[in-house]
Design a protein around this motif. Structure first.
Motif, short mmCIF file in Angstrom:
data_model
loop_
_atom_site.label_atom_id
_atom_site.label_comp_id
_atom_site.label_asym_id
_atom_site.label_seq_id
_atom_site.Cartn_x
_atom_site.Cartn_y
_atom_site.Cartn_z
N ASP A 100 -1.63 7.75 -24.47
CA ASP A 100 -1.49 6.30 -24.54
C ASP A 100 -1.40 5.70 -23.14
OD1 ASP A 100 -1.28 3.81 -25.75
OD2 ASP A 100 0.91 3.91 -25.88
N ALA A 101 -2.31 6.13 -22.27
CA ALA A 101 -2.32 5.67 -20.88
C ALA A 101 -3.40 4.62 -20.69
CB ALA A 101 -2.57 6.84 -19.95
N VAL A 102 -3.25 3.84 -19.64
CA VAL A 102 -4.27 2.85 -19.30
C VAL A 102 -5.31 3.46 -18.38
CG1 VAL A 102 -3.03 1.95 -17.28
CG2 VAL A 102 -4.63 0.48 -18.53
N ALA A 103 -4.93 4.55 -17.70
CA ALA A 103 -5.85 5.22 -16.79
C ALA A 103 -5.33 6.61 -16.48
CB ALA A 103 -6.01 4.43 -15.49
N LEU B 160 -2.85 15.45 -11.20
CA LEU B 160 -3.33 14.67 -12.34
C LEU B 160 -2.41 13.46 -12.48
CD1 LEU B 160 -5.29 14.70 -14.88
CD2 LEU B 160 -3.33 15.60 -16.14
N ASP B 161 -2.98 12.26 -12.38
CA ASP B 161 -2.20 11.02 -12.43
C ASP B 161 -2.37 10.32 -13.77
OD1 ASP B 161 -1.47 11.50 -9.82
OD2 ASP B 161 -3.01 10.20 -8.96
N VAL B 162 -1.25 9.90 -14.34
CA VAL B 162 -1.24 9.18 -15.62
C VAL B 162 -0.61 7.81 -15.39
CG1 VAL B 162 -0.40 9.15 -17.99
CG2 VAL B 162 -1.05 11.33 -16.92
N TYR B 163 -1.35 6.75 -15.69
CA TYR B 163 -0.88 5.38 -15.51
C TYR B 163 -0.67 4.72 -16.88
CZ TYR B 163 -2.96 6.12 -10.86
OH TYR B 163 -3.31 6.62 -9.63
N ALA C 150 4.23 1.95 -15.23
CA ALA C 150 4.80 3.27 -14.96
C ALA C 150 3.68 4.22 -14.54
CB ALA C 150 5.52 3.81 -16.19
N VAL C 151 4.02 5.17 -13.70
CA VAL C 151 3.02 6.14 -13.25
C VAL C 151 3.66 7.51 -13.14
CG1 VAL C 151 3.46 5.60 -10.82
CG2 VAL C 151 1.31 6.68 -11.47
#
Length: 233
Positions: free
Chosen positions: A34-37, A126-129, A110-111
């Motif tokens: 459920d991330a935006v990016a 690995l980045d989750v935004y 949030a990130v």
């Protein structure tokens, strides 16, 4: 099948499009978390970095920006080798002054940045935004860590002939389990580092290159190194 195996199998089900496996992984992680990016980057100890994949254009821009600025969750996760969690991005955030301002402008609340690593060897992050503030719950954190493991497998073994063959059938679990549980890879990397007088990062690259040229899996080569049948001196 293990959770990592299921993730990789789902990526293979989507393979064949114009998207690479790393890009498919980022898109899958975006949906499931459920991330935006979501962005995936490979980095080296000398601070050079290479953006590997992103879930979409917005993610690509966020990743390129922090790599350009030299600050942000990805950079910090790689440098420390630890999970970076910023559950609430406020206007007064001073952790990454320049980068935080851009996150706020894009509505990121949030990130979370997960280091990609094998033992002591750091590969990237690995980045989750997310748009909404708040920490990842236990289920999402567990799922994110499975995506991290899948990302490491994809990055290190995408060119491995043994894994390429395995990805096409139901023996995927064997390949994934072999990668995540065999200590030979970690031990061999350390031995190659001493033999060739190179960093752990470069030692792992030497193992991969030898495996690729010999048309063997990295685990097979690692076992031969540990057994002293292969020497990189």
């Amino acid at each position: 099948m293990t959770p990592v195996g299921r993730i990789l199998m789902s990526l293979m089900d989507e393979a064949g499009s114009d998207l690479t496996l790393p890009e498919l992984l980022c898109r899958s992680a975006k949906r499931e978390l459920d991330a935006v990016a979501v962005g995936l980057a490979v980095m080296a100890p000398d601070s050079t970095s290479e953006l590997v994949a992103a879930s979409d254009q917005s993610a690509h821009e966020l990743e390129v920006l922090q790599l350009t600025l030299g600050e942000g969750p990805c950079v910090e996760a790689f440098r420390t080798g630890r999970l970076v969690q910023l559950a609430e991005l406020g206007a007064g955030e001073q952790r990454w002054p320049a980068y935080s301002a851009h996150l706020l402008e894009r509505g990121v609340g949030a990130v979370f940045a997960f280091p990609l690593r094998i033992g002591g060897i750091r590969l990237g992050a690995l980045d989750v935004y997310r748009t909404r503030a708040g920490a990842l719950d236990d289920d999402d954190l567990s799922l994110a860590l499975h995506f991290v493991d899948a990302a490491v497998v994809v990055l290190l073994h995408l060119q491995d002939p043994a894994l390429r063959d395995t990805l096409g059938d139901r023996r995927l679990d064997d390949a994934v389990d072999g990668f995540t549980t065999h200590p030979e890879v970690h031990q061999a990397t350390g031995m190659v580092s001493v033999q060739a007088v190179v960093s752990l990062h470069d030692a792992l690259l030497l193992l991969r290159a030898h495996a690729y040229v010999a048309d063997r899996s990295i685990i097979e080569v690692a076992r031969d190194v540990v057994a002293r049948r292969i020497d990189f001196r």
